[in-house]
Design a protein around this motif. Structure first.
Motif, PDB file in Angstrom:
ATOM      1  N   LEU A 152      13.156  -2.440   5.011  1.00  0.00           N
ATOM      2  CA  LEU A 152      12.479  -3.730   4.835  1.00  0.00           C
ATOM      3  C   LEU A 152      11.244  -3.839   5.730  1.00  0.00           C
ATOM      4  N   ARG A 153      11.345  -3.308   6.924  1.00  0.00           N
ATOM      5  CA  ARG A 153      10.227  -3.362   7.864  1.00  0.00           C
ATOM      6  C   ARG A 153       9.119  -2.401   7.444  1.00  0.00           C
ATOM      7  N   GLU A 154       9.479  -1.273   6.866  1.00  0.00           N
ATOM      8  CA  GLU A 154       8.522  -0.235   6.499  1.00  0.00           C
ATOM      9  C   GLU A 154       7.737  -0.578   5.228  1.00  0.00           C
ATOM     10  N   ARG A 155       8.347  -1.299   4.309  1.00  0.00           N
ATOM     11  CA  ARG A 155       7.719  -1.568   3.009  1.00  0.00           C
ATOM     12  C   ARG A 155       6.369  -2.288   3.118  1.00  0.00           C
ATOM     13  N   PRO A 156       6.239  -3.399   3.858  1.00  0.00           N
ATOM     14  CA  PRO A 156       4.923  -4.044   3.955  1.00  0.00           C
ATOM     15  C   PRO A 156       3.858  -3.133   4.565  1.00  0.00           C
ATOM     16  N   ARG A 157       4.255  -2.312   5.533  1.00  0.00           N
ATOM     17  CA  ARG A 157       3.309  -1.389   6.155  1.00  0.00           C
ATOM     18  C   ARG A 157       2.829  -0.350   5.144  1.00  0.00           C
ATOM     19  N   GLN A 158       3.738   0.166   4.331  1.00  0.00           N
ATOM     20  CA  GLN A 158       3.350   1.160   3.340  1.00  0.00           C
ATOM     21  C   GLN A 158       2.507   0.546   2.221  1.00  0.00           C
ATOM     22  N   ILE A 159       2.775  -0.689   1.873  1.00  0.00           N
ATOM     23  CA  ILE A 159       1.936  -1.350   0.864  1.00  0.00           C
ATOM     24  C   ILE A 159       0.517  -1.526   1.404  1.00  0.00           C
ATOM     25  N   ARG A 160       0.400  -1.930   2.675  1.00  0.00           N
ATOM     26  CA  ARG A 160      -0.915  -2.053   3.308  1.00  0.00           C
ATOM     27  C   ARG A 160      -1.638  -0.704   3.302  1.00  0.00           C
ATOM     28  N   GLU A 161      -0.901   0.333   3.617  1.00  0.00           N
ATOM     29  CA  GLU A 161      -1.480   1.678   3.631  1.00  0.00           C
ATOM     30  C   GLU A 161      -1.901   2.104   2.222  1.00  0.00           C
ATOM     31  N   LEU A 162      -1.095   1.756   1.228  1.00  0.00           N
ATOM     32  CA  LEU A 162      -1.440   2.068  -0.159  1.00  0.00           C
ATOM     33  C   LEU A 162      -2.703   1.321  -0.575  1.00  0.00           C
ATOM     34  N   ARG A 163      -2.810   0.052  -0.190  1.00  0.00           N
ATOM     35  CA  ARG A 163      -4.022  -0.722  -0.489  1.00  0.00           C
ATOM     36  C   ARG A 163      -5.240  -0.078   0.171  1.00  0.00           C
ATOM     37  N   SER A 164      -5.069   0.406   1.369  1.00  0.00           N
ATOM     38  CA  SER A 164      -6.151   1.078   2.070  1.00  0.00           C
ATOM     39  C   SER A 164      -6.558   2.363   1.337  1.00  0.00           C
ATOM     40  N   CYS A 165      -5.589   3.107   0.861  1.00  0.00           N
ATOM     41  CA  CYS A 165      -5.871   4.334   0.098  1.00  0.00           C
ATOM     42  C   CYS A 165      -6.615   4.001  -1.193  1.00  0.00           C
ATOM     43  N   LEU A 166      -6.216   2.931  -1.860  1.00  0.00           N
ATOM     44  CA  LEU A 166      -6.905   2.531  -3.091  1.00  0.00           C
ATOM     45  C   LEU A 166      -8.340   2.089  -2.800  1.00  0.00           C
ATOM     46  N   ALA A 167      -8.549   1.445  -1.656  1.00  0.00           N
ATOM     47  CA  ALA A 167      -9.917   1.055  -1.280  1.00  0.00           C
ATOM     48  C   ALA A 167     -10.775   2.292  -1.035  1.00  0.00           C
ATOM     49  N   LEU A 168     -10.185   3.308  -0.394  1.00  0.00           N
ATOM     50  CA  LEU A 168     -10.921   4.557  -0.190  1.00  0.00           C
ATOM     51  C   LEU A 168     -11.219   5.241  -1.522  1.00  0.00           C
ATOM     52  N   LEU A 169     -10.254   5.202  -2.429  1.00  0.00           N
ATOM     53  CA  LEU A 169     -10.470   5.796  -3.749  1.00  0.00           C
ATOM     54  C   LEU A 169     -11.554   5.039  -4.501  1.00  0.00           C
ATOM     55  N   GLN A 170     -11.557   3.734  -4.351  1.00  0.00           N
ATOM     56  CA  GLN A 170     -12.582   2.914  -4.982  1.00  0.00           C
ATOM     57  C   GLN A 170     -13.967   3.305  -4.457  1.00  0.00           C
ATOM     58  N   THR A 171     -14.077   3.526  -3.164  1.00  0.00           N
ATOM     59  CA  THR A 171     -15.338   3.961  -2.578  1.00  0.00           C
ATOM     60  C   THR A 171     -15.733   5.339  -3.089  1.00  0.00           C
ATOM     61  N   GLU A 172     -14.757   6.242  -3.169  1.00  0.00           N
ATOM     62  CA  GLU A 172     -15.035   7.592  -3.680  1.00  0.00           C
ATOM     63  C   GLU A 172     -15.545   7.546  -5.120  1.00  0.00           C
ATOM     64  N   ILE A 173     -14.921   6.716  -5.933  1.00  0.00           N
ATOM     65  CA  ILE A 173     -15.332   6.626  -7.336  1.00  0.00           C
ATOM     66  C   ILE A 173     -16.702   5.959  -7.447  1.00  0.00           C
ATOM     67  N   ASN A 174     -16.923   4.935  -6.650  1.00  0.00           N
ATOM     68  CA  ASN A 174     -18.163   4.175  -6.740  1.00  0.00           C
ATOM     69  C   ASN A 174     -19.369   4.948  -6.190  1.00  0.00           C
ATOM     70  N   TYR A 175     -19.196   5.599  -5.048  1.00  0.00           N
ATOM     71  CA  TYR A 175     -20.338   6.221  -4.381  1.00  0.00           C
ATOM     72  C   TYR A 175     -20.273   7.740  -4.322  1.00  0.00           C
ATOM     73  N   GLY A 176     -19.074   8.293  -4.411  1.00  0.00           N
ATOM     74  CA  GLY A 176     -18.929   9.737  -4.283  1.00  0.00           C
ATOM     75  C   GLY A 176     -19.150  10.448  -5.600  1.00  0.00           C
ATOM     76  N   VAL A 177     -19.366  11.722  -5.498  1.00  0.00           N
ATOM     77  CA  VAL A 177     -19.537  12.540  -6.703  1.00  0.00           C
ATOM     78  C   VAL A 177     -18.480  13.646  -6.739  1.00  0.00           C
ATOM     79  N   ARG A 178     -17.432  13.476  -5.959  1.00  0.00           N
ATOM     80  CA  ARG A 178     -16.358  14.465  -5.917  1.00  0.00           C
ATOM     81  C   ARG A 178     -15.452  14.317  -7.137  1.00  0.00           C
ATOM     82  N   PRO A 179     -14.865  15.419  -7.556  1.00  0.00           N
ATOM     83  CA  PRO A 179     -13.815  15.318  -8.587  1.00  0.00           C
ATOM     84  C   PRO A 179     -12.615  14.559  -8.030  1.00  0.00           C
TER      85      PRO A 179
END
Length: 172
Positions: free
Chosen positions: A25-52
């Motif tokens: 129960l304690r770990e789940r909110p932390r992992q969701i926050r981390e997942l949101r952070s990963c999606l934000a990084l992916l969003q940046t990669e898709i928006n500005y990056g040219v990597r596959p």
């Protein structure tokens, strides 16, 4: 003597189970926050990056931790090695294989799987839109997870200890 050793073992085991459930129960909110952070990084990669996508996932996995890094890294490897398979199939397999190592629920899994249908298969704008939707849904799930944690974490710990004490009393 053996009776008391068994009683202590039962008490320790039930307490451990209660603390393990509380830990999830304690770990789940932390992992969701981390997942949101990963999606934000992916969003940046898709928006500005040219990597596959495979390279972007591998790069994001380096910044992520634990089970999420394993999912991203596995997804990247699948994209590189599974010739002829769709992006969804590669990412779906990674999620299915590594999900059990997370504290995330079925709801977060469904959000990710829906997102996987779009990644690599639609326009950049559509992918960014779906990433934003997924982040919004994950934000709501994080809020729910935090309230569940506040409500049930202490109860699970207490129930583990009390269940062990009850079993010891009943068996002795």
């Amino acid at each position: 003597m053996i009776k008391w050793a068994g009683a202590i073992f039962i008490l320790i085991a039930s307490t451990w189970a209660g603390f393990l459930l509380a830990g999830n129960l304690r770990e789940r909110p932390r992992q969701i926050r981390e997942l949101r952070s990963c999606l934000a990084l992916l969003q940046t990669e898709i928006n500005y990056g040219v990597r596959p996508l495979a390279d972007a996932l591998s790069r994001i996995a380096e910044t992520a931790g634990g089970a999420l890094a394993r999912i991203l890294e596995k997804g990247s490897k699948n994209l590189l090695s599974m010739d002829g398979e769709s992006t969804y199939q590669c990412l779906h397999r990674a999620i299915e294989e590594e999900w059990r190592h997370t504290a995330l629920s079925k709801t977060e899994k469904e959000i990710l799987l829906k997102l996987c249908h779009v990644l690599g298969n639609s326009s950049r704008a559509d992918q960014l839109h779906h990433l934003q939707l997924a982040a919004t849904r994950l934000e709501m799930e994080e809020s729910k997870a935090r309230s569940e944690q506040e409500r049930y974490e202490k109860m699970y710990k207490t129930m583990g200890i009390l269940t062990g004490a009850l079993l010891v009393i009943l068996l002795i």
